[in-house]
Enzyme design. Structure first.
Site, short mmCIF file in Angstrom:
data_model
loop_
_atom_site.label_atom_id
_atom_site.label_comp_id
_atom_site.label_asym_id
_atom_site.label_seq_id
_atom_site.Cartn_x
_atom_site.Cartn_y
_atom_site.Cartn_z
N ASP A 139 0.83 -1.20 0.00
CA ASP A 139 0.00 0.00 0.00
C ASP A 139 0.87 1.25 0.00
O ASP A 139 2.05 1.22 0.40
CB ASP A 139 -0.91 0.02 1.23
CG ASP A 139 -1.91 -1.12 1.24
OD1 ASP A 139 -2.23 -1.62 0.14
OD2 ASP A 139 -2.36 -1.51 2.33
N LYS A 140 0.30 2.35 -0.43
CA LYS A 140 1.03 3.61 -0.55
C LYS A 140 1.86 3.94 0.69
O LYS A 140 3.03 4.30 0.59
CB LYS A 140 0.04 4.75 -0.83
CG LYS A 140 0.66 6.14 -0.84
CD LYS A 140 -0.40 7.21 -1.04
CE LYS A 140 0.21 8.60 -0.95
NZ LYS A 140 -0.82 9.67 -1.12
#
Length: 325
Positions: A139-140
Site C-alpha cells: 500500500d502507498k
C-alpha cells in the site's frame, strides 16, 4: 500497444452460487468490474475450459475460471527520476525497500510519481515486462521490501511462486490494544459491500490467511510480527481490524487515535502525529527465479516507527501498574 492478459483462478466454497461477474470481480480485483464484464460478453472468459458469455451464469466450488484477453494500454507510464532504496539487483530481479508515500502503480489521482515510473527510469528495458515487472504490491503508506522482475521469464516464475505460497513475506506492525498471544486469522477478504475503496472480511471473499506473533507488549498497544500466506489487498490491515486490533495510524480502518488513560501530552502528540498505518515489510525470502538460489533480505524499521516504538516504551515505563503479565 496491446497487452496479453492470461488469468486463472479457482472458485472457492464461499463463492458457490455467485454470478460469474461477481466472482471474477473478487478473483481478479486488479481489474475493474466494467472491464471484466466486457471480457465476459466478448467471450474471453471460460469456466472449466468452456467459454461463457452470460455475466449472470452461476459458478460452483472448484470450477476453474480463465481469462484470455488483450487490452490496449490506455496510458503509458513515463520514466521519472525518483529515488529508490535498492537492496539487491542482478540481471533478473530487483529488490527495493519502498518508502512511505510511494504509490506502486499509476491510477486515479496518481498518474505519475509512482514506483512504476521510477522503475522505467532505473531500468528502461523493464517496459517490455508486463506491469514493469511488479508482481506484488505494498500500500502507498506501507514501507518495506518488494521484489520486481526485470525479465518476462523472471516474472513468470515469481508469479507462480507467489501463487504457490513459496515466497515468504514478513511484516512488523504496531496495533491498538494489548494482545497476550499470537495466532492466525483465517477469514476471506473481498470488496466492502458499500465502500468501493475498502476491503472487508466477507463470506464471499477470497481465502486469506495471516499468521501473527507478539514481539513486544506495551501498556495499550502491541508490536507484532506477521507472516502472509496469501496476499489480498489490505490483508493485514483488514484482518487486524477484524479481530479488534487496528493498526496505529491506519487512515482507512483505524479511526481516531485512542491514547491510554493518564498519557502524557507528549505521547498523545506522537500518536496523533502518526498519520500512516504502522506497517513495514521487514523480511523477504524467495528462490531466485533463474539461479534457483534461496535468497533473503531484511529492511530496517523506518525512523517513524522507531520513534513510535520508543514513545510506547516510555509510556509503558511511566505506568507499570497498567501492565498485565
Amino acid at each position: 500497444m496491446t497487452q496479453e492478459i492470461n488469468l486463472k483462478s479457482e472458485i472457492s466454497a464461499t463463492q458457490t452460487g455467485q454470478r460469474l461477474d461477481q466472482a471474477v470481480a473478487e478473483l481478479f480485483a486488479d481489474y475493474s468490474r466494467t472491464r471484466l464484464k466486457e471480457w465476459i460478453l466478448a467471450g474471453n472468459v471460460s469456466i472449466d475450459g468452456e467459454v461463457v458469455t452470460r455475466p449472470r451464469e452461476k459458478v460452483l466450488e472448484a470450477q476453474i475460471i480463465e481469462i484470455n484477453a488483450q487490452i490496449e494500454e490506455e496510458t503509458v507510464a513515463e520514466a521519472q527520476a525518483i529515488d529508490l532504496d535498492i537492496v539487491y539487483e542482478d540481471d533478473h530481479i530487483l529488490v527495493i525497500n519502498k518508502q512511505a508515500g510511494l504509490v506502486v502503480h499509476p491510477g486515479a489521482g496518481n498518474h505519475d510519481g509512482t514506483l512504476m515510473n521510477a522503475l522505467l527510469h532505473h531500468c528502461p528495458n523493464i517496459e517490455h515486462v508486463p506491469r514493469a515487472g511488479i508482481v506484488h504490491r505494498l500500500d502507498k503508506d506501507t514501507t518495506g521490501l518488494m521484489v520486481v522482475a526485470k525479465t518476462v521469464e523472471a516474472q513468470t516464475h515469481l508469479v507462480a511462486a507467489l501463487q504457490a505460497r513459496d515466497i515468504t513475506r514478513e511484516y512488523e506492525a504496531i496495533v491498538m490494544g494489548t494482545m497476550t498471544a499470537g495466532g492466525t486469522v483465517d477469514e476471506p477478504i473481498g470488496r466492502h459491500p458499500t465502500k468501493r475503496t475498502h476491503m472487508a472480511v466477507h463470506h464471499s471473499g477470497r481465502p486469506s490467511v495471516t499468521h501473527y506473533r507478539v514481539a513486544e507488549k506495551f501498556r495499550a498497544h502491541t508490536r507484532l510480527r506477521l507472516r502472509l500466506e496469501t496476499g489480498r489487498t489490505h490483508q493485514i490491515r483488514v484482518h487486524m481490524a477484524h479481530i479488534g486490533h487496528v493498526l496505529v495510524g491506519d487512515p482507512v480502518y483505524g479511526g481516531r487515535p485512542k491514547p491510554p488513560k493518564s498519557a502524557s501530552p507528549e505521547f498523545i502528540e506522537v500518536l496523533k502525529g502518526f498519520k500512516r498505518q504502522a506497517l513495514h515489510a521487514i523480511r523477504l525470502e524467495l528462490v531466485h527465479p533463474i539461479d534457483l538460489e534461496v535468497m533473503s533480505w531484511q529492511a530496517p524499521i523506518p525512523d517513524d516507527m522507531v520513534a513510535l516504538t520508543k514513545a510506547l516504551r516510555k509510556d509503558t515505563e511511566e505506568h507499570p501498574e497498567d501492565m498485565l503479565y
